[in-house]
Design an enzyme around this catalytic site. Structure first.
Site, PDB file in Angstrom:
ATOM      1  CG  ASN A  16      -2.615  -0.656   1.218  1.00 61.00           C
ATOM      2  OD1 ASN A  16      -2.920  -0.569   0.398  1.00 61.00           O
ATOM      3  ND2 ASN A  16      -2.537  -2.020   1.442  1.00 61.00           N
ATOM      4  NE  ARG A  68       1.343  -1.576  23.682  1.00 63.35           N
ATOM      5  CZ  ARG A  68       0.946  -1.624  23.217  1.00 63.35           C
ATOM      6  NH1 ARG A  68       1.195  -1.552  21.196  1.00 63.35           N
ATOM      7  NH2 ARG A  68       0.930  -3.388  22.600  1.00 63.35           N
ATOM      8  CB  ILE A  95      -2.527  -1.038  19.905  1.00 60.27           C
ATOM      9  CG1 ILE A  95      -2.745  -2.306  19.583  1.00 60.27           C
ATOM     10  CG2 ILE A  95      -2.821   0.083  20.630  1.00 60.27           C
ATOM     11  CD1 ILE A  95      -3.425  -3.188  20.286  1.00 60.27           C
ATOM     12  CG  HIS A 112      -9.656  -3.252   8.617  1.00 58.94           C
ATOM     13  ND1 HIS A 112      -8.924  -3.922   9.411  1.00 58.94           N
ATOM     14  CD2 HIS A 112     -11.248  -3.605   8.112  1.00 58.94           C
ATOM     15  CE1 HIS A 112      -9.401  -4.866  10.196  1.00 58.94           C
ATOM     16  NE2 HIS A 112     -10.654  -4.938   9.311  1.00 58.94           N
ATOM     17  CG  ASP A 148      -9.040  -2.620  13.329  1.00 58.12           C
ATOM     18  OD1 ASP A 148      -8.129  -2.223  12.292  1.00 58.12           O
ATOM     19  OD2 ASP A 148      -9.223  -3.338  12.754  1.00 58.12           O
TER      20      ASP A 148
HETATM   21  C1  GRF Z   1      -2.676  -4.848   4.040  1.00 62.31           C
HETATM   22  O1  GRF Z   1      -3.705  -5.697   3.927  1.00 62.31           O
HETATM   23  C2  GRF Z   1      -3.647  -3.369   4.865  1.00 62.31           C
HETATM   24  O2  GRF Z   1      -5.247  -3.592   4.779  1.00 62.31           O
HETATM   25  C3  GRF Z   1      -3.444  -4.619   6.365  1.00 62.31           C
HETATM   26  O3  GRF Z   1      -2.129  -5.065   6.184  1.00 62.31           O
HETATM   27  C4  GRF Z   1      -1.918  -4.855   5.265  1.00 62.31           C
HETATM   28  C5  GRF Z   1      -0.456  -4.752   5.370  1.00 62.31           C
HETATM   29  O4  GRF Z   1      -0.170  -5.007   2.979  1.00 62.31           O
HETATM   30  N1  GRF Z   1      -3.974  -2.884   6.981  1.00 62.31           N
HETATM   31  P1  GRF Z   1       0.970  -3.551   3.241  1.00 62.31           P
HETATM   32  O5  GRF Z   1       2.182  -3.939   3.742  1.00 62.31           O
HETATM   33  O6  GRF Z   1       0.337  -2.506   2.158  1.00 62.31           O
HETATM   34  O7  GRF Z   1       1.471  -5.004   1.286  1.00 62.31           O
END
Ligand code: GRF
Length: 219
Positions: A16, A68, A95, A112, A148
């Site tokens: 991502n 944390r 977290i 998510h 979430d």
């Molecule tokens: C993705 O599926 C995202 O939705 C979730 O963790 C995964 C991360 O994948 N929060 P990447 O590291 O972006 O490939």
């Protein structure tokens, strides 16, 4: 146009993150990736970011034990140093403290891999299959202290196939993630997303009228 300075927080492969970096290459994209920050020195996405010429940093959570707040504080120092205006969580598996989340309220978004509020938490694809869901997908939302949750900015859906495994379903959802995350960041960076009573209203866009029906009408 002044581009918003964005930090992407990752823990792993960073696909991502890569999609956001790619989108931000466009001259008219309203955000620039100022920093990629990982909580693990071995996060594979760090190499991808470096190869793209993006500044990277690691705040190794293991160095902070159970503290944390100190971990979040160390990240906060870096975000300030890089003059970050928006934070994107992209597979960031820590977290965050309420204090950190509150400090970034309205300026921190997450992706998510499910159609929230369904399937919060982990193993979303296996759980969607287990539940017999016919439609599954992904959500980009503002981050609030409850995990979430938070106002939904964008969602993308895929059909669940009868022969899907969690892996094949995850792969189709991931393609959708790579489309909705750059879109959501663009809308937020342009200041077009307004939160009203926990719901996002998005200026200047109209959702498609068509319905997405699974199974498709038989011929
Ligand atoms: C993705 O599926 C995202 O939705 C979730 O963790 C995964 C991360 O994948 N929060 P990447 O590291 O972006 O490939």
């Amino acid at each position: 146009m002044t581009r918003k300075r964005v930090a992407i927080l990752i823990s792993g492969r960073g696909s991502n993150m890569a999609a956001l970096i790619e989108a931000a290459k466009a001259k008219d994209y309203p955000a620039e990736i100022a920093l990629v920050l990982a909580n693990r020195p071995d996060a594979a996405g760090l190499d991808v970011a470096r190869a793209a010429g993006i500044a990277t940093a690691v705040v190794d959570h293991t160095a902070f034990g159970k503290d944390r707040a100190a971990f979040d504080g160390a990240m906060q120092v870096l975000l300030k140093q890089y003059r970050v205006e928006l934070v994107c969580l992209a597979g960031f598996m820590r977290i965050l403290t309420d204090g950190f989340v509150e400090a970034w309220r309205g300026r921190m978004i997450n992706i998510h891999p499910a159609l929230l509020p369904a399937f919060k938490g982990l193993d979303t694809h296996a759980r969607a299959l287990q539940a017999g869901a016919k439609i599954h997908g992904a959500t980009v939302h503002f981050v609030v202290p409850e995990m979430d949750s938070g106002p939904i900015i964008a969602q993308g859906a895929v059909a669940v196939h009868d022969d899907d495994s969690a892996e094949t379903l995850a792969a189709r959802v991931l393609e959708v993630e790579h489309r909705i995350y750059p879109l959501a960041l663009k809308l937020v960076a342009e200041g077009r997303v307004h939160v009203d009573n926990g719901r996002c209203r998005i200026m200047g866009v109209r959702p498609p009228e068509r319905a997405f029906i699974v199974p498709d009408t038989p011929d």
